[in-house]
Design a protein around this motif. Structure first.
Motif, mmCIF file in Angstrom:
data_model
loop_
_atom_site.group_PDB
_atom_site.id
_atom_site.type_symbol
_atom_site.label_atom_id
_atom_site.label_comp_id
_atom_site.label_asym_id
_atom_site.label_seq_id
_atom_site.Cartn_x
_atom_site.Cartn_y
_atom_site.Cartn_z
ATOM 1 N N PRO A 165 0.955 -1.154 0.009
ATOM 2 C CA PRO A 165 -0.033 0.146 -0.160
ATOM 3 C C PRO A 165 0.892 1.193 0.073
ATOM 4 N N GLU A 166 1.950 0.910 0.781
ATOM 5 C CA GLU A 166 2.759 2.595 0.784
ATOM 6 C C GLU A 166 3.269 2.881 -0.714
ATOM 7 N N LEU A 167 3.515 2.017 -1.627
ATOM 8 C CA LEU A 167 3.669 2.443 -2.751
ATOM 9 C C LEU A 167 2.791 2.225 -4.031
ATOM 10 N N ASN A 168 1.508 1.935 -3.550
ATOM 11 C CA ASN A 168 0.209 1.838 -4.571
ATOM 12 C C ASN A 168 0.634 0.743 -5.422
ATOM 13 N N LEU A 169 1.510 -0.264 -4.824
ATOM 14 C CA LEU A 169 1.673 -1.278 -5.909
ATOM 15 C C LEU A 169 0.921 -2.646 -5.417
ATOM 16 N N MET A 170 0.387 -3.429 -6.440
ATOM 17 C CA MET A 170 -0.127 -4.661 -6.284
ATOM 18 C C MET A 170 0.260 -5.665 -7.379
ATOM 19 N N PHE A 171 0.206 -6.810 -7.222
ATOM 20 C CA PHE A 171 0.721 -7.909 -8.045
ATOM 21 C C PHE A 171 -0.325 -8.979 -8.259
ATOM 22 N N MET A 172 -0.715 -9.057 -9.770
ATOM 23 C CA MET A 172 -1.860 -10.146 -9.854
ATOM 24 C C MET A 172 -0.843 -11.563 -10.691
ATOM 25 N N THR A 173 -1.083 -12.495 -10.216
ATOM 26 C CA THR A 173 -0.518 -13.668 -10.713
ATOM 27 C C THR A 173 -1.657 -14.615 -11.414
ATOM 28 N N GLY A 174 -1.245 -15.148 -12.598
ATOM 29 C CA GLY A 174 -1.769 -16.095 -13.434
ATOM 30 C C GLY A 174 -2.877 -15.392 -14.216
ATOM 31 N N VAL A 175 -2.877 -14.224 -14.299
ATOM 32 C CA VAL A 175 -3.888 -13.501 -15.388
ATOM 33 C C VAL A 175 -3.487 -14.016 -16.653
ATOM 34 N N SER A 176 -4.769 -14.419 -17.502
ATOM 35 C CA SER A 176 -4.328 -14.831 -18.776
ATOM 36 C C SER A 176 -4.668 -13.460 -19.888
ATOM 37 N N TYR A 177 -3.610 -13.745 -20.915
ATOM 38 C CA TYR A 177 -3.596 -12.666 -21.731
ATOM 39 C C TYR A 177 -3.585 -13.468 -23.125
ATOM 40 N N GLU A 178 -4.274 -12.542 -24.185
ATOM 41 C CA GLU A 178 -4.140 -13.074 -25.442
ATOM 42 C C GLU A 178 -2.756 -13.220 -26.150
ATOM 43 N N GLU A 179 -2.401 -14.287 -26.699
ATOM 44 C CA GLU A 179 -0.920 -14.682 -27.277
ATOM 45 C C GLU A 179 0.138 -14.863 -26.250
ATOM 46 N N ILE A 180 -0.268 -14.858 -25.123
ATOM 47 C CA ILE A 180 0.565 -15.197 -23.819
ATOM 48 C C ILE A 180 0.454 -16.426 -23.310
ATOM 49 N N THR A 181 1.232 -17.413 -23.371
ATOM 50 C CA THR A 181 1.274 -19.036 -23.047
ATOM 51 C C THR A 181 1.794 -18.996 -21.539
ATOM 52 N N ASP A 182 2.763 -17.960 -21.433
ATOM 53 C CA ASP A 182 3.499 -18.249 -19.955
ATOM 54 C C ASP A 182 2.578 -17.813 -18.780
ATOM 55 N N ASP A 183 2.991 -18.246 -17.820
ATOM 56 C CA ASP A 183 2.430 -17.866 -16.432
ATOM 57 C C ASP A 183 2.842 -16.401 -16.031
ATOM 58 N N THR A 184 2.018 -15.397 -15.771
ATOM 59 C CA THR A 184 2.423 -14.094 -15.432
ATOM 60 C C THR A 184 2.292 -13.388 -14.374
ATOM 61 N N ILE A 185 2.941 -12.513 -13.979
ATOM 62 C CA ILE A 185 2.942 -11.925 -12.759
ATOM 63 C C ILE A 185 2.916 -10.248 -13.208
#
Length: 920
Positions: free
Chosen positions: A529-549
């Motif tokens: 929260p101090e940096l207004n940063l968050m991380f989402m894992t496993g979100v699917s995107y078009e043309e991306i087959t890797d796991d994502t962060i």
């Protein structure tokens, strides 16, 4: 008649009163001088200069700066207590008339001013407190090459031993020879204070050499980080054998062997503050309580491989101490410090005392158990290896971590890692003691990864881009692409990074922040929260087959944007075994100023050209960076000139002053550790900053490529070794200088003045050089830029030793002579085997009389009265195991004269006792 000179009573009183008045006035008018000022007047320190410039027998100089004493002994003779002996540019020289030590009986400071101090004496003994500083020692004499504090205070400040000379050992006690203390005025409170970043010394012993020490010893190493700095012993030692006929040999003698019989009667206190040493040894078990070791560090400290027989260990300073070995002892923790026992196979301590209300930690490996024979006192936090931010590392469910002989007086606290939320450390009575074990698994075990690698470790974005990612719609998120290796037993359904517990550590503007899990409307987010940063894992995107962060903006009441700047991120997925870490960089650039602009934004594509698939350290990459418009309709139009940034494995590489011109830029990058490269696969990221011209606004873009760095093909440069040494019965080694490591292809130096690892071989096997014979000498060098290289560099030959032989001739029965020969081998060596042949006036009279425990005798009868006879004994060795351990030697002559008068029953001998060490 003489007058009576006796005063009348009233006159006596008057004169006494007058004397008292005068005395009072004298006392009153005396100036009052402060005590410290009087002391300063009495002990004003002088500086006496010495510089060796005129040969070792030239006594010259007056001790002034312009005319320094040539010899150190003259400078010392001129010094008094509190004076400083200052060594000038050519160094100091202390000559030797014999192998006896030099005695310091004045409290002086010897300041080397960064110069050398050459010493031929057999060590230094202190009869008072002495300080040495800023000196490079050159001890030539192999006999007791040490400094003996002799119960006094010895300060060594920035003192080191020069390459090619003796490593100087340090003793709290003194030097004994034949039971006599060679120092005249022993003290009883030895202090050895060593400081300096480049210190290289031998071993440190709390006691004496060849004798006991009556007193206590304090050993302090403060910020000492030399490459040698041997072992520390809480006892004295026995001196190794040194051939006194060859005491200027360049061969390094064996270090003194620590011996518990040479005791220290008082306590031994050893304190290490940010200092490295090889090992710390207490004394024998029945004296272990007398040894106190304190580790004072504000960081993770692994400078001591092991600790043996130390009764009391204190860790303080707020850092972590991780010994490779530790005998059962009392461990005391102070000042939010930690002891890490994860390197030990079966850790055991006597007790643990946590001296503070909170903050002290005990660290064990994931599958370890600590046996505490007594108990734990005070507030203590337990965690497994790789714990961070107040949380444990990965722990086993239902595993016993602590076993106490007596119940603890307080609870041991435990906070599990995020991936094991709900795990507790439970306390159960067991006989007179108790055990502490983690709770059993309830429900499904968290999904763990076997390994994870980030393929694009640098992401460049803008404040607006990352702040809009959380809206999820058409905002072009930029995720890190993760290549994940899963455990075989992980179900296919669970092979999703989105269900793996994750931890993040982010450093921004020099401050480290740790992720936390926040729940909102039944949704959980991993954020900072101090940096207004968050991380989402496993979100699917078009043309991306890797796991994502995917880094996103976490909106709070105070802010809804991510600040401009560079974020250094460490990603830690929950893993099955050791903690996995991946370091990445997030660059958030300032939004371009589009006010009043009518140009259209266009996406760009950046590529790295000319990158080979593999290189070696010290190669140079010659790359071309090219950025073009992604829109194919704009082919042939150059993007606006702009700056760009380069990262090597998340390490910025400086390219200031270089900009893309006409969409291209040439850059040269030396492949080196300094620039962020390491052996194996390396990630290279180039980011185009974006710019605008009259037609379009070119948006930022980046390219990610990898290159493999292979070890350099190298060879060693060295002086071939052809050295010999006489048999001593002990392990020996040849004198070894440094080597240079150079490239095979162009001879360019990779490492200079490297101290190689030396080993010896016979018949294809590694051996220890003890017995006479020829040994192959091999060097091995290990470096970060090349593979281990090992090479035969010469020969080390141990020759037969020269024994001593003593011949005694005594008359018997008037005209007979009893000849007795004694052959002594070297100390620590084998008993001489072989035979003695006796000679009378050059003619053999007894051939090859076998030695029995080094002795042989014979009787010569029938000698003429009044005659004079000369006898000799010749020792001839036998081979032992195919080796000749000793040389053939002949005694000095023993002359015997037989008296004429037989009634005396005796005779006379001249030189009949022979001599020790004779030979021919």
């Amino acid at each position: 008649m003489k007058k009576n000179n006796q005063m009348k009573p009233d006159n006596v009183a008057k004169r006494l009163w007058a004397f008292f008045i005068v005395l009072t006035m004298c006392i009153t008018v005396q100036p009052v001088v402060p005590a410290k000022a009087q002391e300063a007047v009495q002990t004003a320190a002088r500086t006496i200069y010495t510089e060796f410039k005129h040969g070792n027998s030239t006594r010259s100089g007056d001790g002034s700066y312009g005319n320094p004493y040539n010899l150190f002994e003259d400078a010392y003779a001129a010094a008094g207590n509190g004076d400083e002996i200052s060594i000038l540019g050519s160094g100091a020289f202390l000559n030797a008339e014999a192998a006896e030590p030099f005695i310091f009986d004045k409290s002086v400071t010897v300041n080397g001013n960064g110069n050398t101090f050459s010493n031929r004496k057999g060590g230094f003994i202190l009869n008072t407190d002495v300080t040495f500083k800023n000196i490079t020692l050159r001890f030539s004499n192999r006999l007791h090459d040490a400094i003996f504090a002799n119960g006094h205070k010895l300060v060594l400040e920035n003192v080191t031993c020069d390459s090619g000379f003796r490593y100087v050992d340090i003793f709290g006690g003194s030097l004994y020879e034949n039971g006599k203390n060679m120092g005249n005025h022993p003290g009883s409170e030895a202090q050895i204070l060593i400081t300096g970043g480049g210190t290289n010394l031998g071993n440190i012993y709390a006691g004496s050499m060849n004798g006991t020490y009556d007193g206590k010893t304090q050993i302090v190493l403060a910020h000492v980080s030399g490459t040698q700095n041997g072992e520390i012993y809480a006892s004295g030692a026995i001196e190794p054998y040194v051939n006194q006929d060859d005491w200027f040999s360049t061969q390094e003698p064996d270090p003194p062997a620590a011996d518990g019989q040479y005791t220290v009667s008082g306590d031994v206190e050893i304190s290490l503050t940010g200092s490295d040493t090889k090992q710390v040894y207490g004394v024998s078990e029945n004296h272990a309580g007398k040894t106190f070791l304190t580790i004072d560090t504000d960081q993770s400290y692994t400078g001591i491989p092991g600790i043996s027989k130390v009764g009391n260990l204190t860790v303080k300073g707020g850092g972590t101490f991780a010994p490779a070995a530790l005998d059962s002892c009392t461990v005391r923790l102070e000042g939010a410090s930690a002891i890490d026992l994860s390197q030990m196979e079966t850790p055991q301590v006597h007790s643990i005392v946590s001296a503070d209300s909170a903050g002290n930690r005990l660290i064990l490996g994931k599958e370890q158990k600590l046996n505490v024979t007594d108990t734990i006192t005070g507030a203590l936090t337990f965690e497994t290896l790789n714990g961070r931010n107040g949380k444990s590392g990965i722990a086993e469910y239902g595993h016993t971590y602590l076993e106490l002989g007596r119940a603890a007086d307080t609870a041991v606290s435990f906070t599990p890692t995020d991936g094991q939320a709900g795990m507790t450390l439970e306390r159960t009575s067991s006989g007179n003691g108790e055990i502490w074990k983690t709770s059993e698994l309830s429900g499904d075990e968290p999904v763990a990864v076997k390994n994870m690698t980030i393929k694009n470790p640098v992401i460049t974005t803008t404040v607006s881009e990352i702040s809009k990612v959380g809206e999820y719609k058409n905002k072009d998120p930029k995720p890190y692409l993760a290549e994940v290796a899963w455990l075989e037993q992980t179900d296919e359904y669970d092979r999703d990074l989105g269900v793996v517990p994750m931890e993040y550590e982010v450093t921004f503007n020099g401050t480290a922040y740790f992720s936390k899990t926040v729940t909102e409307d039944e949704n959980s987010f991993i954020c900072i929260p101090e940096l207004n940063l968050m991380f989402m894992t496993g979100v699917s995107y078009e043309e991306i087959t890797d796991d994502t962060i995917t880094p996103m903006c976490y909106r709070t009441a105070e802010s809804s944007t991510v600040k401009e700047g560079t974020y250094y991120i460490t990603i830690r997925p929950f893993s099955a075994d050791e903690q996995i870490e991946q370091k990445v960089v997030l660059i958030v650039n300032k939004d371009p100023d589009t006010s009043g602009s009518t140009v259209t934004s266009k996406e760009t594509t950046t590529t790295i050209n000319g990158l080979p698939s593999a290189v070696s350290m010290q190669d140079e990459l010659n790359l071309t960076v090219q950025t073009v418009y992604t829109d194919s309709s704009l082919q042939g139009q150059n993007v606006p000139s702009a700056g760009f940034s380069v990262y090597i494995n998340q390490t910025p590489y400086e390219v200031s002053g270089i900009t893309l011109q006409n969409g291209e830029a040439a850059i040269k990058i030396p492949v080196s550790e300094t620039n962020g490269f390491h052996m194996g696969e390396n990630a290279i990221t180039v980011s185009y900053a974006g710019a605008a011209n009259g037609n379009y606004r070119a948006l930022p873009s980046q390219a990610n490529e990898t290159v493999t760095v292979n070890p350099i093909a190298v060879k060693m440069q060295y002086d071939t070794i052809q050295q010999t040494a006489a048999y001593t019965g002990l392990k020996q080694s040849c004198f070894v200088s440094t080597v240079n490591v150079v490239r095979k292809d162009n001879g360019k130096t990779v490492d200079s003045q490297v101290k190689p690892e030396v080993f010896y071989r016979q018949d294809g096997k590694n051996v220890v050089p003890v017995q006479p014979g020829s040994y192959e000498v091999w060097f091995k060098v290990t470096g970060n830029q090349y593979d281990v290289i090992a090479e035969k560099v010469g020969t080390f030959t141990i020759t037969a030793a020269k024994p001593s032989i003593r011949l005694t001739a005594e008359t018997e029965n008037g005209n007979s002579v009893h000849l007795y020969a004694k052959v002594d081998g070297v100390r620590n060596g084998s008993i001489p085997l072989g035979s003695i042949s006796f000679y009378q006036d050059g003619t053999i009279i007894k051939a090859q009389e076998k030695l029995v425990y080094g002795e042989a005798d014979t009787v010569v009868s029938g000698l003429k009265r009044g005659g004079s006879y000369q006898f000799k004994a010749v020792y001839e060795p036998d081979d032992k195991d195919g080796q000749t351990y000793y040389e053939t030697v002949t005694s000095e002559a023993a002359t015997v004269t037989i008296k004429e008068d037989s009634s005396t029953g005796g005779g006379s001998s001249s030189g009949g006792s022979g001599t020790t060490g004779g030979g021919s």
